[in-house]
Design a protein around this motif. Structure first.
Motif, PDB file in Angstrom:
ATOM      1  N   ILE A  85       1.022  -1.286  -0.012  1.00  0.00           N
ATOM      2  CA  ILE A  85      -0.058   0.042   0.087  1.00  0.00           C
ATOM      3  C   ILE A  85       0.715   1.162  -0.091  1.00  0.00           C
ATOM      4  O   ILE A  85       0.647   2.234  -0.795  1.00  0.00           O
ATOM      5  CB  ILE A  85      -0.674   0.066   1.105  1.00  0.00           C
ATOM      6  N   LEU A 124       1.134   4.328  -3.018  1.00  0.00           N
ATOM      7  CA  LEU A 124       0.891   5.726  -2.504  1.00  0.00           C
ATOM      8  C   LEU A 124       2.010   6.554  -2.750  1.00  0.00           C
ATOM      9  O   LEU A 124       1.990   7.621  -3.692  1.00  0.00           O
ATOM     10  CB  LEU A 124       0.699   5.906  -0.777  1.00  0.00           C
ATOM     11  N   ILE A 166      -6.294   6.096   1.975  1.00  0.00           N
ATOM     12  CA  ILE A 166      -5.749   4.723   2.446  1.00  0.00           C
ATOM     13  C   ILE A 166      -6.291   4.245   3.723  1.00  0.00           C
ATOM     14  O   ILE A 166      -6.678   5.116   4.538  1.00  0.00           O
ATOM     15  CB  ILE A 166      -3.880   4.752   2.833  1.00  0.00           C
ATOM     16  N   GLY A 175      -6.608   2.586  -7.340  1.00  0.00           N
ATOM     17  CA  GLY A 175      -6.813   1.860  -6.119  1.00  0.00           C
ATOM     18  C   GLY A 175      -6.806   0.484  -6.049  1.00  0.00           C
ATOM     19  O   GLY A 175      -7.192  -0.423  -6.830  1.00  0.00           O
ATOM     20  N   PHE A 188      -6.455   1.064  -0.652  1.00  0.00           N
ATOM     21  CA  PHE A 188      -5.805   2.333  -1.134  1.00  0.00           C
ATOM     22  C   PHE A 188      -6.942   2.576  -2.239  1.00  0.00           C
ATOM     23  O   PHE A 188      -7.048   2.043  -3.151  1.00  0.00           O
ATOM     24  CB  PHE A 188      -4.661   1.942  -1.777  1.00  0.00           C
TER      25      PHE A 188
END
Length: 470
Positions: A220, A224, A358, A396, A415
Motif C-alpha cells: 500500500i 501511495l 488509505i 486503487g 488504497f
C-alpha cells in the motif's frame, strides 16, 4: 452532601473530554468541563481532523471536476480554486460541528467554563478566563484530563515568520503558494502533500525515515509513493534538516545531506506534544514524559493518582479522535461504576486522507512473516469494478490477508477512493468469532451491484484461486 463543587471536572472539549463528560453526566454525576479555546470541539474540530479532511474533500472535488471533460466543456475550462477559497468549506463544517456540540452541553446541563485550567491542589482547579477577569477556583472528587496536543516546534525554526507554518497555523494561510516544502512525511505531512498537490502547488515532501508511513502494509505504501510521484510530489527520504532559513519571499531548507530546497512556504509536520504547560501538574505530583504525555493504567487512571484520569492525545497511542472518544467514555464508566469491562477494539482501523485515501485494519504481511504465520492474499483492483468505472475513481485496490489453512481474515488494506469507508466491512467480519470470520463470508455473500463493497467478493475469490494454484 458532597464537600466538592463537582463530582467530575473534565479538562478539554475534544473527543476525549466530550466522551467522558457526556457519559458521566448521563449517569447522574455533576460535571464541569473546561475549554481553553473560545469554542468547543478541541484540536480535532478546529485544527486537525475536521479542517484537514474538509480541505482534502474540496480539493478532491476540484480534481474530479477537472478530470471530467464534459464538465470542463460545459463550464468553459478547468476549475481553479485558491487555498483561502477551499478553507471556507472547512469553516462551514467547523461551525456546524461547534453548534452541534454546544447543544450537547446545553441539553445535558453541564457547566461549560471557558478559560485556562490549572491545578491548585489534589482536588482543586483554578480557571483563568480567556478575556481576563476573576480567577475562579472549583473543586471535584475526580478529574479527567483531555487537553489534547499541539505540533512540536523545535527551537531553531522561526515559526513567527509569515512563510513558516505548522499543521495548526497552515489554516491561516491567506494565499496559494507556488511551491511548498513539507517537513515530515507521517499522516499529517502526507495528507497536506496531497492537498497542496491537488491545487497545483509544487510539493517537496521531506521524509525523515526510509519509507513513507512504515506502519502500513508495504504494498500500500508503494502504491501511495508511486501515485504521489506520478502527480508531481517530490519525496526525499532518509533526510533531516540542518537549517530552515526564511526571507521575505521564500524559505530555504538546508538538509544535512547538503541539498538546498527553496520554496515559497515551509510546513513543519513532524511530531506532536501534549498540552500540559498550563495544567500545573507539579501541584499534584505528575511529570509528563519527553513527548508531553502521561502514563495511565488500563482504566485510564494516572499512575499513583487514582482520582485523576487522562485520555486522548495526552496519553499517546493511538492518538485518534475515534479512540479518544471511547477512552473518555471508558474512563467515565470506571468513575461511575468502579469498573469498566469495555476496552478499545483490538483492530483499530487507520484512515489516512491522502488522494486517493488509505485505510487499514489488522496485520500487515511483514508482521505475519515475522510471526511465521502462514497466510495468503487476495486482491481486487478498482479499475475492474463497475462502480469505480462509473465514478471515474479507478485508482486503487483492496487487499485481504487471510490464514492459508483456516481462511481467517488477518488484515485488510485498501488504497483508493472511499477506502476509509470500505475498510469497515472488513473490520466487522474480523471482529466475528469462528467460521463467521473467514474468507468464505465474502464469497458466499451477495453484494449490491455495482458497489465498491463488491471488491471484497472479488478479492476473496482471487485469494481462493491462489490457494487452488498451490
Amino acid at each position: 452532601m458532597s464537600t466538592y463543587d463537582y463530582d467530575v471536572i473534565v479538562v478539554g472539549t475534544g473527543p476525549g473530554g466530550e466522551g467522558a463528560a457526556m457519559k458521566a453526566c448521563k449517569e447522574g454525576k455533576k460535571v464541569a468541563i473546561i475549554e481553553k479555546y473560545k469554542e468547543v470541539g478541541g484540536g480535532c474540530t478546529h485544527w486537525g481532523t475536521i479542517p484537514s479532511k474538509a480541505l482534502r474533500q474540496a480539493v478532491q472535488r476540484v480534481i474530479q471536476f477537472n478530470r471530467n471533460r464534459w464538465f470542463k466543456e460545459a463550464c468553459g475550462g478547468r476549475l481553479h480554486l485558491t487555498f483561502p477559497q477551499l478553507l471556507s468549506s472547512a469553516t462551514d463544517v467547523i461551525k456546524k460541528q461547534v453548534d452541534m456540540r454546544d447543544g450537547f452541553y446545553e441539553r445535558n446541563n453541564l457547566d461549560l467554563l471557558y478559560g485556562t485550567a490549572s491545578f491548585v491542589d489534589e482536588n482543586t482547579m483554578q480557571v483563568k478566563p480567556n478575556a481576563g477577569g476573576k480567577v475562579k477556583k472549583i473543586t471535584a472528587k475526580v478529574f479527567v484530563l483531555a487537553p489534547g496536543s499541539h505540533p512540536y516546534r523545535p527551537d531553531d525554526v522561526d515559526f513567527n515568520h509569515h512563510n513558516v507554518f505548522d499543521s495548526d497555523t497552515i489554516l491561516d494561510l491567506d494565499f496559494t503558494p507556488r511551491s511548498i516544502t513539507i517537513y515530515g512525511a507521517g499522516v499529517i505531512g502526507s495528507e497536506y502533500a496531497s492537498i497542496f498537490q491537488g491545487l497545483g502547488v509544487k510539493v517537496n515532501l521531506i521524509n525523515t525515515h526510509s519509507t513513507l508511513l512504515a506502519f502500513l502494509d508495504e504494498e500500500i505504501v508503494h502504491a501511495l509513493s508511486h501515485d504521489m510521484r506520478n502527480q508531481g510530489v517530490v519525496i526525499r527520504s532518509s533526510e533531516e534538516y540542518d537549517s530552515i532559513i526564511p526571507d521575505d519571499k521564500s524559505v530555504v531548507t538546508q538538509l544535512v545531506s547538503g541539498k538546498k530546497i527553496k520554496t515559497d512556504i515551509f510546513l513543519w509536520a513532524n511530531g506532536r506534544t501534549g498540552n500540559f504547560d498550563d495544567l500545573a501538574l507539579d501541584k499534584v505530583g505528575i511529570t509528563p514524559n519527553s513527548r508531553g504525555q502521561i502514563n495511565v493504567n488500563e482504566n485510564y487512571q494516572v499512575e499513583g493518582k487514582e482520582h485523576i484520569y487522562a485520555v486522548g492525545d495526552f496519553i499517546g497511542y493511538p492518538s485518534l479522535a475515534s479512540a479518544a472518544y471511547d477512552q473518555g467514555r471508558f474512563a467515565a464508566t470506571h468513575i461511575v461504576d468502579g469498573f469498566c469491562d469495555a476496552t478499545l477494539v483490538k483492530d483499530i482501523p487507520t484512515g489516512i486522507y491522502t488522494n486517493p485515501e488509505i485505510s487499514s485494519v489488522g496485520y500487515t504481511e511483514k508482521e505475519l512473516t515475522e510471526q511465521k504465520v502462514p497466510y495468503e492474499t487476495g486482491y481486487s483492483r478498482f479499475d475492474s469494478l463497475a462502480r469505480a468505472q462509473i465514478s471515474g475513481e479507478t485508482q486503487g485496490l483492496l487487499k485481504i490477508i487471510f490464514h492459508s489453512e483456516t481462511l481467517q481474515i488477518l488484515g485488510v488494506h485498501c488504497f483508493g477512493d472511499q477506502a476509509a469507508e470500505i475498510i469497515h466491512i472488513g473490520q466487522a467480519i474480523m471482529s466475528q468469532k469462528g467460521e463467521a470470520n473467514t474468507l468464505l463470508y465474502f464469497t458466499n455473500t451477495t453484494f449490491n451491484y455495482p458497489t465498491m463493497a463488491e471488491a471484497y467478493r472479488v478479492a476473496a475469490l482471487n485469494g481462493l484461486n491462489r490457494l487452488d494454484n498451490h
